[in-house]
Design a protein around this motif. Structure first.
Motif, short mmCIF file in Angstrom:
data_model
loop_
_atom_site.label_atom_id
_atom_site.label_comp_id
_atom_site.label_asym_id
_atom_site.label_seq_id
_atom_site.Cartn_x
_atom_site.Cartn_y
_atom_site.Cartn_z
N GLU A 81 0.84 -1.20 0.00
CA GLU A 81 0.00 0.00 0.00
C GLU A 81 0.87 1.26 0.00
OE1 GLU A 81 -4.29 1.03 1.88
OE2 GLU A 81 -2.80 0.23 3.29
N LYS A 82 1.97 1.24 0.75
CA LYS A 82 2.90 2.38 0.78
C LYS A 82 3.58 2.55 -0.57
CE LYS A 82 6.69 4.41 3.43
NZ LYS A 82 6.65 5.54 2.57
N GLU A 83 3.97 1.43 -1.21
CA GLU A 83 4.62 1.52 -2.52
C GLU A 83 3.69 2.18 -3.54
OE1 GLU A 83 7.34 -2.57 -2.24
OE2 GLU A 83 5.54 -2.55 -3.47
N VAL A 84 2.43 1.77 -3.56
CA VAL A 84 1.47 2.33 -4.51
C VAL A 84 1.21 3.80 -4.21
CG1 VAL A 84 -0.92 2.19 -5.33
CG2 VAL A 84 0.42 0.10 -5.05
N ALA A 85 1.11 4.16 -2.93
CA ALA A 85 0.91 5.57 -2.57
C ALA A 85 2.10 6.41 -3.05
CB ALA A 85 0.73 5.70 -1.06
N ASP A 86 3.30 5.87 -2.92
CA ASP A 86 4.49 6.59 -3.40
C ASP A 86 4.47 6.73 -4.92
OD1 ASP A 86 5.42 6.86 -0.82
OD2 ASP A 86 6.86 5.19 -0.94
N GLN A 87 4.00 5.70 -5.64
CA GLN A 87 3.89 5.78 -7.10
C GLN A 87 2.92 6.90 -7.50
OE1 GLN A 87 2.58 1.90 -8.31
NE2 GLN A 87 4.65 1.05 -8.42
N ILE A 88 1.81 6.99 -6.81
CA ILE A 88 0.81 8.02 -7.13
C ILE A 88 1.39 9.40 -6.84
CG2 ILE A 88 -1.42 9.00 -6.42
CD1 ILE A 88 -2.37 6.08 -6.01
N LYS A 89 2.07 9.53 -5.71
CA LYS A 89 2.67 10.81 -5.33
C LYS A 89 3.70 11.25 -6.37
CE LYS A 89 5.09 12.85 -1.39
NZ LYS A 89 5.65 12.55 -0.07
N GLU A 90 4.53 10.30 -6.80
CA GLU A 90 5.55 10.62 -7.81
C GLU A 90 4.91 11.00 -9.14
OE1 GLU A 90 9.18 8.42 -10.25
OE2 GLU A 90 8.50 7.55 -8.35
N LEU A 142 -2.56 15.99 -14.85
CA LEU A 142 -3.05 14.64 -14.63
C LEU A 142 -3.89 14.11 -15.78
CD1 LEU A 142 -4.05 14.78 -10.85
CD2 LEU A 142 -1.90 14.05 -11.86
N SER A 143 -4.43 15.00 -16.62
CA SER A 143 -5.30 14.54 -17.71
C SER A 143 -4.53 13.78 -18.78
CB SER A 143 -6.04 15.72 -18.33
OG SER A 143 -5.12 16.60 -18.94
N GLU A 144 -3.23 14.05 -18.91
CA GLU A 144 -2.42 13.35 -19.92
C GLU A 144 -1.25 12.62 -19.28
OE1 GLU A 144 -1.25 16.01 -23.02
OE2 GLU A 144 -3.29 16.75 -23.30
N ASN A 145 -1.43 12.18 -18.06
CA ASN A 145 -0.35 11.59 -17.30
C ASN A 145 -0.57 10.08 -17.21
OD1 ASN A 145 1.45 10.76 -15.30
ND2 ASN A 145 1.31 12.70 -14.18
N SER A 146 0.09 9.32 -18.08
CA SER A 146 -0.11 7.87 -18.10
C SER A 146 0.45 7.20 -16.85
CB SER A 146 0.51 7.26 -19.35
OG SER A 146 1.91 7.45 -19.35
N GLU A 147 1.51 7.77 -16.27
CA GLU A 147 2.06 7.20 -15.04
C GLU A 147 1.03 7.29 -13.90
OE1 GLU A 147 3.74 9.43 -16.88
OE2 GLU A 147 5.61 8.43 -17.44
N TYR A 148 0.31 8.42 -13.84
CA TYR A 148 -0.71 8.60 -12.82
C TYR A 148 -1.86 7.61 -13.03
CZ TYR A 148 -4.29 10.78 -9.92
OH TYR A 148 -5.28 11.00 -8.98
N ASP A 149 -2.29 7.46 -14.28
CA ASP A 149 -3.37 6.51 -14.58
C ASP A 149 -2.97 5.09 -14.19
OD1 ASP A 149 -4.93 8.55 -15.60
OD2 ASP A 149 -4.41 8.14 -17.70
N ALA A 157 -0.70 4.19 -11.96
CA ALA A 157 -0.61 4.09 -10.50
C ALA A 157 -2.00 3.97 -9.87
CB ALA A 157 0.13 5.30 -9.93
N LYS A 158 -2.97 4.70 -10.40
CA LYS A 158 -4.35 4.62 -9.88
C LYS A 158 -4.95 3.24 -10.19
CE LYS A 158 -6.44 7.46 -8.02
NZ LYS A 158 -6.58 7.67 -6.57
N ASN A 159 -4.67 2.69 -11.38
CA ASN A 159 -5.13 1.33 -11.71
C ASN A 159 -4.51 0.31 -10.74
OD1 ASN A 159 -6.75 2.09 -13.84
ND2 ASN A 159 -5.16 1.75 -15.38
N GLU A 160 -3.24 0.48 -10.46
CA GLU A 160 -2.55 -0.42 -9.52
C GLU A 160 -3.18 -0.32 -8.13
OE1 GLU A 160 -0.04 -3.43 -8.62
OE2 GLU A 160 -0.29 -2.55 -10.60
N GLN A 161 -3.54 0.89 -7.73
CA GLN A 161 -4.19 1.08 -6.44
C GLN A 161 -5.54 0.36 -6.40
OE1 GLN A 161 -5.71 5.04 -5.46
NE2 GLN A 161 -4.77 4.82 -3.42
N GLY A 162 -6.28 0.44 -7.51
CA GLY A 162 -7.58 -0.24 -7.58
C GLY A 162 -7.41 -1.75 -7.46
N LYS A 163 -6.42 -2.30 -8.16
CA LYS A 163 -6.15 -3.75 -8.07
C LYS A 163 -5.76 -4.14 -6.65
CE LYS A 163 -4.36 -4.06 -12.79
NZ LYS A 163 -3.13 -4.24 -13.56
N LEU A 164 -4.93 -3.31 -6.03
CA LEU A 164 -4.48 -3.57 -4.67
C LEU A 164 -5.67 -3.63 -3.71
CD1 LEU A 164 -2.27 -3.79 -2.45
CD2 LEU A 164 -2.32 -1.29 -2.35
#
Length: 157
Positions: A27-36, A43-50, A52-59
């Protein structure tokens, strides 16, 4: 009523450890990914953010799934009532009567099933056919390819 999940004591411990890992480390790793990813700007064109949010949903989905299992589990107990018949947890050696081949399986709960490694679910057609039978019994399994016939050669607990 919630579905009961039949687990071995080993699988129960694995799930408890997995839940602890998911809630602490992952959970901390995913939160750090989102923060980064947020630091990259728009955010509208940020594939890294998308991603990270998908990974958070899976988690969170996996955490909910494991919590549900841990809230509704039953540990598989050794039954002394009839040690000569196939039960949940039994290791069974069978003879495929069509191909004259010996195969070994362990009958496990649905959460532990791994057919490629010989661990079959009690809920599968083959698992259901084996349950309650003894050495020497012939079982028939309805399969897409037709009826498969096996003879039970050995049962281990």
């Amino acid at each position: 009523m919630a579905k009961e999940f039949k687990l071995s004591a080993e699988r129960l411990e694995e799930l408890k450890q997995e839940l602890n890992y998911l809630k602490t480390v992952r959970e901390k790793e995913v939160a750090d990914q989102i923060k980064e990813a947020r630091s990259f700007g728009d955010l509208s064109e940020n594939s890294e953010y998308d991603e990270a949010k998908n990974e958070q949903g899976k988690l969170y989905s996996r955490i909910a799934e494991v919590e549900n299992i841990l809230a509704n589990y039953v540990v598989i107990e050794e039954h002394e009532t009839d040690p000569n018949s196939v039960r949940l947890g039994s290791k069974v050696k069978v003879l495929d009567l069509e191909f004259e081949e010996e195969e070994s399986y362990q009958v496990v709960g649905s959460q532990e099933a791994d057919p490629m490694n010989g661990r079959i679910s009690e809920d599968s057609p083959f698992g259901k056919a084996l349950l309650g039978n003894a050495v020497g019994d012939e079982v028939q399994v309805e399969a897409p390819a037709g009826v498969l016939r096996y003879r039970i050669l050995e049962i281990q607990k």
